[in-house]
Design a protein around this motif. Structure first.
Motif: not given
Length: 521
Positions: A256-268
């Motif tokens: 939520l509020g992913c911005g540049t996607g850094i947390l999404s990429m950690f999770s992936a």
């Protein structure tokens, strides 16, 4: 009746005779004769005679007139300045009027200069002090300062003012009743598993067009550079996610509020299937970043406001870096709690899942002199009236650990899995112990963040820890407070959302025999 304003100037002897005659007439009007004046009436006689001798000095020249009304006429005729219209146009109360008179006496601007000035020019406590004694104009009641042609409008304004006062009184009663109802609703919520509308306004109440400025602020690259460069912040999220890869593998994660996607990429990278959501235009760069790292088969990014979106699946984890200055600024926690209640699967987890808020005291005369004492002498001029406004605005700075002069106390503990939006408005007592003799120049607010997982992660934004982009929030004292080692300082802090700008905070602190109000915005 004699029109005093139309009489020719009197010579000194004639003026004295005229004044004595006028005084005799005043006595006669009150049923007295001058010969009947006893010692008991002597004071009254002297007061009336003194009033008759007093003349009113013009605001723009040395001319002196017999009455205040003649003074206004003189200013209009001689100086071509309608003083009545000016005062009425500024909508002045009595205090404003007194400050204006003293300002004109001291600073001596011309009428044309006065017309171009803003009310703030003389709206300073310095001008509450009379320029000279017995200034008759300071006694004038500004309520009577209405031009005849404006009397009707003045009465209307008063009627409207009275109506507004009545409405405000009714609103106060309604607010108190509403507060009582809110407490009753909260009690009912505690005994029910059903979801109810929160009793405080949340960010979901803001229309998207009104909130555009907030989301646009995250479209600038410098703010993302600042956050990503914050190693404490970014590495804590990385360690919490990758350090618990077994827990996240093959699970659904909402960023939520992913911005540049850094947390999404950690999770992936931890093996999760990720949906990232952001309202700002940086989402388009995030999409390119995901492609650049060949993660588009594991990460889906969507632009939009969470509260307006629907998803086909529930999520096992919701990860979000939502924290603002003094933890609650920006109000993004509202969206996290909304996502928790609507999109988190049963048994799901928020990352982070717990935050605490703390307060401590500091001694930093350098920063105090820079921000507060500065206004006492600005290039040789006093601007101390600026102090109150400056103090009201809480500042965000990195405070050196050696400036800390007291212990810390916890003022809030939020279990993000259970709290409701109204829990973010609170009142808390605090008690801190002075660790050395000195001058307490302000109180400091900071927060700690917890990822309570099999491999737990924790970080602090306090002055004892590595600095972060959140820094610390400083609530300056108006004057340094002398303190002694071992002294226990007690106070009460109240944190509420601003009524209109609900992403900002109103903070009140009762401390050192004062109640000070601050804003965090």
């Amino acid at each position: 009746m004699t029109d005093w304003d139309d009489m020719p100037p009197l010579e000194d002897d004639d003026a004295a005779l005229h004044q004595r005659t006028g005084a005799s007439q005043l006595l006669a009007q009150n049923g007295l004769d001058q010969s009947d004046c006893s010692d008991d009436n002597e004071d009254m006689w002297e007061e009336m005679e003194e009033d008759i001798h007093v003349k009113t000095k013009c605001l723009f020249c040395d001319d002196r007139t017999l009455s205040i009304q003649t003074c206004w006429t003189h200013i209009k005729d001689v100086h071509e300045f309608d003083f009545k219209a000016f005062v009425c146009g500024q909508d002045m109360d009595q205090i404003d009027f007194i400050k204006l008179i003293n300002f004109l006496r001291k600073e001596k601007p011309s009428p044309s200069e006065l017309k171009s000035m803003d009310k703030i020019t003389w709206n300073c406590d310095t001008y509450m002090k009379p320029a000279f004694e017995d200034d008759a104009l300071l006694m004038y009641d500004v309520e009577d300062f209405t031009m005849p042609e404006d009397n009707h409008m003045k009465n209307k304004d008063r009627e409207i003012g009275n109506l507004k006062s009545t409405i405000e009184g009714l609103q106060e009663i309604i607010d108190k009743q509403t507060e009582t109802m809110q407490r009753m609703l909260q009690a009912a919520q505690a005994n029910s598993e059903n979801q109810h509308r929160p009793s405080v306004r949340t960010v979901s109440c803001i229309r998207p067009e009104e909130d555009e400025g907030y989301f646009n602020s995250y479209a600038h690259f410098d703010i993302h550079h600042e956050m990503l460069s914050d190693r404490v912040r970014t590495e804590s999220y990385r360690d919490a996610i990758l350090g618990n890869s077994l827990l996240l593998s093959k699970k659904r994660v909402l960023d939520l509020g992913c911005g540049t996607g850094i947390l999404s990429m950690f999770s992936a990278k931890a093996g999760a299937i990720v949906t990232g959501v952001d309202m700002s235009d940086v989402i388009y760069q995030a999409i390119d970043i995901v492609r650049e790292n060949n993660l588009e088969n594991r990460i889906t990014l969507q632009k939009g406001r969470l509260e307006d979106m629907e998803f086909n699946d529930e999520y096992d984890f919701i990860v979000s870096e939502w924290m603002g200055y003094f933890l609650l600024f920006e109000g993004m926690l509202d969206s996290v709690l909304y996502a928790r209640d609507k999109h988190l699967a049963k048994g799901g987890i928020l990352l982070p899942n717990r935050c605490t808020m703390h307060i401590t005291g500091m001694e930093d005369m350098n920063s105090y002199n820079k921000f507060i004492a500065f206004w006492d002498d600005v290039y040789g001029f006093k601007m101390s009236c600026m102090r109150s406004g400056v103090i009201k605005e809480a500042t965000t700075e990195v405070v050196k650990e050696e400036c800390i002069i007291t212990s810390a106390d916890k003022i809030a503990d939020f279990d993000l899995m259970t709290i409701q939006p109204e829990d973010t408005e609170f009142v808390s007592e605090f008690s801190i112990i002075v660790q050395r003799d000195g001058q307490l120049t302000g109180l400091i607010g900071y927060f700690d963040t917890y990822f309570e997982l099999p491999n737990p992660v924790f970080f602090s934004t306090g002055p004892h820890a590595t600095p972060t982009h959140w820094k610390q929030t400083i609530f300056y004292q108006p004057r340094p407070v002398p303190v002694k080692k071992g002294q226990v300082l007690k106070g009460v802090i109240s944190v509420k959302r601003k009524r209109r700008e609900i992403r900002s905070l109103d903070v009140k602190i009762e401390f050192a025999d004062k109640t000070l109000s601050y804003v965090v915005e």
